[in-house]
Motif scaffolding. Structure first.
Motif, PDB file in Angstrom:
ATOM      1  N   ALA A  87      -9.439  -8.556  45.781  1.00 53.43           N
ATOM      2  CA  ALA A  87     -10.056  -7.504  46.599  1.00 53.43           C
ATOM      3  C   ALA A  87     -10.180  -7.950  48.054  1.00 53.43           C
ATOM      4  O   ALA A  87      -9.889  -7.186  48.979  1.00 53.43           O
ATOM      5  CB  ALA A  87     -11.423  -7.140  46.039  1.00 53.43           C
ATOM      6  N   LYS A  88     -10.592  -9.186  48.261  1.00 53.29           N
ATOM      7  CA  LYS A  88     -10.748  -9.691  49.629  1.00 53.29           C
ATOM      8  C   LYS A  88      -9.400  -9.849  50.328  1.00 53.29           C
ATOM      9  O   LYS A  88      -9.273  -9.555  51.514  1.00 53.29           O
ATOM     10  CB  LYS A  88     -11.514 -11.010  49.622  1.00 53.29           C
ATOM     11  CG  LYS A  88     -12.980 -10.831  49.223  1.00 53.29           C
ATOM     12  CD  LYS A  88     -13.754 -12.135  49.241  1.00 53.29           C
ATOM     13  CE  LYS A  88     -13.489 -12.920  47.987  1.00 53.29           C
ATOM     14  NZ  LYS A  88     -14.320 -14.130  47.874  1.00 53.29           N
ATOM     15  N   TYR A  89      -8.391 -10.300  49.591  1.00 50.89           N
ATOM     16  CA  TYR A  89      -7.059 -10.446  50.180  1.00 50.89           C
ATOM     17  C   TYR A  89      -6.471  -9.080  50.534  1.00 50.89           C
ATOM     18  O   TYR A  89      -5.900  -8.904  51.611  1.00 50.89           O
ATOM     19  CB  TYR A  89      -6.147 -11.212  49.223  1.00 50.89           C
ATOM     20  CG  TYR A  89      -4.733 -11.393  49.715  1.00 50.89           C
ATOM     21  CD1 TYR A  89      -4.455 -11.962  50.947  1.00 50.89           C
ATOM     22  CD2 TYR A  89      -3.650 -11.009  48.923  1.00 50.89           C
ATOM     23  CE1 TYR A  89      -3.153 -12.148  51.385  1.00 50.89           C
ATOM     24  CE2 TYR A  89      -2.354 -11.186  49.335  1.00 50.89           C
ATOM     25  CZ  TYR A  89      -2.105 -11.750  50.576  1.00 50.89           C
ATOM     26  OH  TYR A  89      -0.813 -11.921  51.005  1.00 50.89           O
ATOM     27  N   ALA A  90      -6.630  -8.110  49.660  1.00 54.68           N
ATOM     28  CA  ALA A  90      -6.155  -6.752  49.958  1.00 54.68           C
ATOM     29  C   ALA A  90      -6.834  -6.215  51.215  1.00 54.68           C
ATOM     30  O   ALA A  90      -6.188  -5.587  52.062  1.00 54.68           O
ATOM     31  CB  ALA A  90      -6.400  -5.819  48.774  1.00 54.68           C
ATOM     32  N   ALA A  91      -8.124  -6.475  51.342  1.00 53.34           N
ATOM     33  CA  ALA A  91      -8.843  -6.034  52.551  1.00 53.34           C
ATOM     34  C   ALA A  91      -8.329  -6.755  53.787  1.00 53.34           C
ATOM     35  O   ALA A  91      -8.215  -6.155  54.860  1.00 53.34           O
ATOM     36  CB  ALA A  91     -10.339  -6.270  52.373  1.00 53.34           C
ATOM     37  N   ALA A  92      -7.993  -8.032  53.649  1.00 53.06           N
ATOM     38  CA  ALA A  92      -7.513  -8.801  54.795  1.00 53.06           C
ATOM     39  C   ALA A  92      -6.156  -8.309  55.298  1.00 53.06           C
ATOM     40  O   ALA A  92      -5.899  -8.309  56.505  1.00 53.06           O
ATOM     41  CB  ALA A  92      -7.443 -10.285  54.439  1.00 53.06           C
ATOM     42  N   VAL A  93      -5.288  -7.874  54.384  1.00 58.08           N
ATOM     43  CA  VAL A  93      -3.969  -7.399  54.825  1.00 58.08           C
ATOM     44  C   VAL A  93      -4.006  -5.933  55.259  1.00 58.08           C
ATOM     45  O   VAL A  93      -3.078  -5.460  55.923  1.00 58.08           O
ATOM     46  CB  VAL A  93      -2.859  -7.616  53.766  1.00 58.08           C
ATOM     47  CG1 VAL A  93      -2.697  -9.087  53.441  1.00 58.08           C
ATOM     48  CG2 VAL A  93      -3.079  -6.792  52.528  1.00 58.08           C
TER      49      VAL A  93
END
Length: 173
Positions: A87-93
């Motif tokens: 979830a955090k990686y998806a938000a970062a990209v």
């Protein structure tokens, strides 16, 4: 802003983000972890490079993508068991994506999700692959390393938007 075109911005993002995306694939396969510092690096890339290649108002509004995707991701973490790192990686990209391209991004993500899942499950069933990577946690876990699908999606999206004429030519064959 350097006075770049949207295609140039996508190319810059692609060149800077692709190595990080490949690293995410490796760490997610090996340890089933996407480290917070990796997500922070992705955000730092957008903060600096985005500020150089995007108009200031577009750069500023794109941060909203991260907030919205993070909120959706946390909901999915609680309600559906999606990994918090995913979830955090998806938000970062998310800031790398133009909001107008959401309709393009969703089918790409669906294709990568299905393809990555099938490839992961197929490869982990092969003894030669398991022997070559015996310490990879993802081979033994029931859950799926979603970083593969997220990374494939963002790299493909940036490549398509960096080279739209070539992408259109491939699609029209």
């Amino acid at each position: 802003m350097l006075g770049t075109t949207p295609q140039t911005a996508s190319l810059v993002f692609l060149l800077l983000l692709a190595p990080v995306a490949f690293y995410v694939c490796w760490t997610d396969l090996r340890w089933m972890k996407i480290r917070n510092r990796t997500g922070l690096l992705v955000l730092a890339i957008f903060a600096v490079a985005g500020g150089l290649v995007l108009p200031p108002e577009i750069w500023a509004w794109r941060w909203l993508n991260a907030v919205v995707v993070l909120a959706i991701g946390f909901f999915l973490t609680v309600a559906a068991g999606v990994g918090a790192g995913d979830a955090k990686y998806a938000a970062a990209v998310a800031p790398f994506v133009a909001p107008a391209h959401a309709a393009l991004l969703l089918p790409i993500f669906a294709a990568f999700l299905l393809g990555a899942f099938a490839a992961h499950r197929g490869l982990r069933a092969l003894p030669v692959v398991r022997a070559a990577t015996p310490d990879w946690v993802s081979w033994t876990r029931a859950d799926f390393p979603m970083g593969l699908a997220i990374s494939g999606t963002i790299v493909t999206y940036l490549a398509l938007t960096a080279f739209p004429e070539q992408a259109a030519a491939l699609l029209n064959r």
